[in-house]
Design a protein around this motif. Structure first.
Motif, mmCIF file in Angstrom:
data_model
loop_
_atom_site.group_PDB
_atom_site.id
_atom_site.type_symbol
_atom_site.label_atom_id
_atom_site.label_comp_id
_atom_site.label_asym_id
_atom_site.label_seq_id
_atom_site.Cartn_x
_atom_site.Cartn_y
_atom_site.Cartn_z
ATOM 1 N N ARG A 1 28.187 -25.636 9.274
ATOM 2 C CA ARG A 1 26.599 -26.865 8.329
ATOM 3 C C ARG A 1 27.108 -27.782 8.948
ATOM 4 O O ARG A 1 27.941 -27.912 10.026
ATOM 5 C CB ARG A 1 27.807 -27.640 7.782
ATOM 6 C CG ARG A 1 26.779 -28.200 6.428
ATOM 7 C CD ARG A 1 27.724 -29.343 5.459
ATOM 8 N NE ARG A 1 28.532 -28.315 4.801
ATOM 9 C CZ ARG A 1 27.507 -28.185 3.452
ATOM 10 N NH1 ARG A 1 26.463 -28.054 3.189
ATOM 11 N NH2 ARG A 1 28.173 -27.043 2.418
ATOM 12 N N TYR B 1 24.337 -24.408 0.657
ATOM 13 C CA TYR B 1 22.609 -25.499 -0.434
ATOM 14 C C TYR B 1 22.566 -25.136 -1.659
ATOM 15 O O TYR B 1 21.666 -25.690 -2.364
ATOM 16 C CB TYR B 1 21.388 -24.849 0.661
ATOM 17 C CG TYR B 1 20.750 -24.433 2.089
ATOM 18 C CD1 TYR B 1 21.881 -26.116 2.437
ATOM 19 C CD2 TYR B 1 21.269 -23.623 2.393
ATOM 20 C CE1 TYR B 1 21.438 -26.255 3.896
ATOM 21 C CE2 TYR B 1 21.013 -23.896 4.278
ATOM 22 C CZ TYR B 1 21.619 -24.917 5.082
ATOM 23 O OH TYR B 1 21.155 -25.614 6.361
ATOM 24 N N ARG C 1 22.440 -28.287 -3.571
ATOM 25 C CA ARG C 1 21.720 -29.333 -3.191
ATOM 26 C C ARG C 1 20.689 -29.578 -2.533
ATOM 27 O O ARG C 1 19.797 -28.482 -3.036
ATOM 28 C CB ARG C 1 22.006 -29.203 -1.717
ATOM 29 C CG ARG C 1 23.580 -29.098 -0.948
ATOM 30 C CD ARG C 1 24.521 -28.577 -0.219
ATOM 31 N NE ARG C 1 23.812 -29.799 0.803
ATOM 32 C CZ ARG C 1 24.928 -30.864 1.507
ATOM 33 N NH1 ARG C 1 25.319 -30.916 1.196
ATOM 34 N NH2 ARG C 1 23.836 -31.217 2.360
ATOM 35 N N SER D 1 17.936 -29.806 5.613
ATOM 36 C CA SER D 1 19.810 -29.659 6.364
ATOM 37 C C SER D 1 19.856 -28.635 6.778
ATOM 38 O O SER D 1 19.183 -27.384 6.307
ATOM 39 C CB SER D 1 20.529 -30.220 4.688
ATOM 40 O OG SER D 1 22.041 -29.284 5.677
ATOM 41 N N LEU E 1 17.771 -26.248 5.174
ATOM 42 C CA LEU E 1 17.463 -26.318 3.833
ATOM 43 C C LEU E 1 16.321 -27.150 3.415
ATOM 44 O O LEU E 1 16.156 -28.742 4.251
ATOM 45 C CB LEU E 1 18.116 -26.778 2.648
ATOM 46 C CG LEU E 1 17.814 -27.277 1.196
ATOM 47 C CD1 LEU E 1 17.549 -26.005 0.533
ATOM 48 C CD2 LEU E 1 19.367 -27.492 1.005
ATOM 49 N N VAL F 1 15.396 -22.438 1.514
ATOM 50 C CA VAL F 1 15.550 -22.164 1.929
ATOM 51 C C VAL F 1 15.048 -21.356 3.389
ATOM 52 O O VAL F 1 14.698 -19.787 2.957
ATOM 53 C CB VAL F 1 17.374 -21.361 2.192
ATOM 54 C CG1 VAL F 1 18.239 -21.637 3.269
ATOM 55 C CG2 VAL F 1 18.443 -22.496 1.014
ATOM 56 N N GLN G 1 14.855 -21.704 -3.901
ATOM 57 C CA GLN G 1 15.238 -22.930 -4.734
ATOM 58 C C GLN G 1 15.287 -22.414 -6.482
ATOM 59 O O GLN G 1 13.491 -22.504 -5.897
ATOM 60 C CB GLN G 1 15.927 -23.896 -4.587
ATOM 61 C CG GLN G 1 17.006 -24.198 -2.946
ATOM 62 C CD GLN G 1 17.067 -25.993 -3.511
ATOM 63 O OE1 GLN G 1 16.480 -26.754 -3.376
ATOM 64 N NE2 GLN G 1 17.989 -26.017 -2.712
ATOM 65 N N CYS H 1 18.169 -27.335 -7.661
ATOM 66 C CA CYS H 1 18.294 -26.636 -6.652
ATOM 67 C C CYS H 1 19.070 -25.494 -6.465
ATOM 68 O O CYS H 1 20.145 -26.185 -5.842
ATOM 69 C CB CYS H 1 18.981 -28.057 -5.766
ATOM 70 S SG CYS H 1 17.460 -29.420 -5.833
#
Length: 227
Positions: free
Chosen positions: A152, A175, A178, A186, A197, A202, A217, A221
């Motif tokens: 990450r 994810y 999130r 992200s 993300l 994703v 997602q 989420c």
């Protein structure tokens, strides 16, 4: 004289009894006449809301905050903002930012793609074996599925989350649950792939530049397992 007084009391008592009998009769009559009426207090107390009204929709002709290459360029219509970014209007993420303002920006444009990890050569995906270490998963994964390290990107550095997990497990680990705002992103890594993300999905990239969808997602989420 006493006899006349007694007669008056008798008449008064008799009148009182008669009046009481008439009152009871009237009360019974009124009660029986309304016994089938609809009660007045059968409705719930308090305010009543009509939730069948349609939700407000975004007006594409109304100006909104527009971002190009991560920079705010003014309040423009969706079409004009798309022209500024050199993309189709459908390629912009549109929604509310953290301050509640309507914004439009290319996917992840406010969060530049970080460089690949420099501390070590990215681990290439390897076939998973029965003895391979994996993180808990939500569904069965073929034993031959490739595995790699999952990282990450946070606080300007890459942080290793797990080794020897599948691409789908890495996406869930990174994810699941999130959310990001329009224009935000992200980033993560799985082997030599960059994961990103953005609102509602994703994405993955093999060259750290060009991204394509990996998985959408769901509610809250959530990220379903990729097979």
């Amino acid at each position: 004289m006493a006899m006349q007084t007694d007669k008056r009391w008798l008449w008064l008592a008799g009148g009182a009894v008669a009046a009481l009998a008439i009152g009871v009769a009237l009360a019974v009559s009124l009660s029986s006449g309304h016994k089938n009426d609809k009660p007045m207090n059968d409705q719930p107390t308090g305010l009543t809301f009509n939730v069948s009204d349609p939700k407000p929709t975004f007006d594409p002709k109304k100006p909104l905050r527009c971002y190009v290459n991560g920079a705010y360029v003014g309040d423009l219509t969706l079409a004009d903002c798309a022209k500024k970014n050199g993309v189709a209007a459908q390629a912009l993420d549109v929604g509310q930012d953290d301050a509640g303002n309507m914004t439009a920006a290319p996917t992840g444009s406010l969060t530049p793609v970080p460089g690949a990890p420099a501390s070590a050569t990215p681990q290439e995906p390897q076939p998973q074996t029965n003895g391979g270490e994996v993180v808990p998963q939500t569904g069965p994964v073929p034993a031959s599925a490739p595995v790699a390290a999952c990282l990450r990107y946070n606080s300007n550095s890459w942080n290793r989350l797990a080794d020897n997990i599948t691409l789908g497990q890495c996406a869930v680990l990174l994810y699941d649950g999130r959310c990001v705002s329009p224009g935000q992103a992200s980033y993560g890594r799985w082997g030599g792939k960059t994961l990103r993300l953005v609102p509602h999905r994703v994405e993955q990239s093999d060259d750290n530049t060009n991204f394509r969808p990996l998985v959408d997602q769901g509610q809250g989420c959530s990220v379903p397992m990729v097979r």
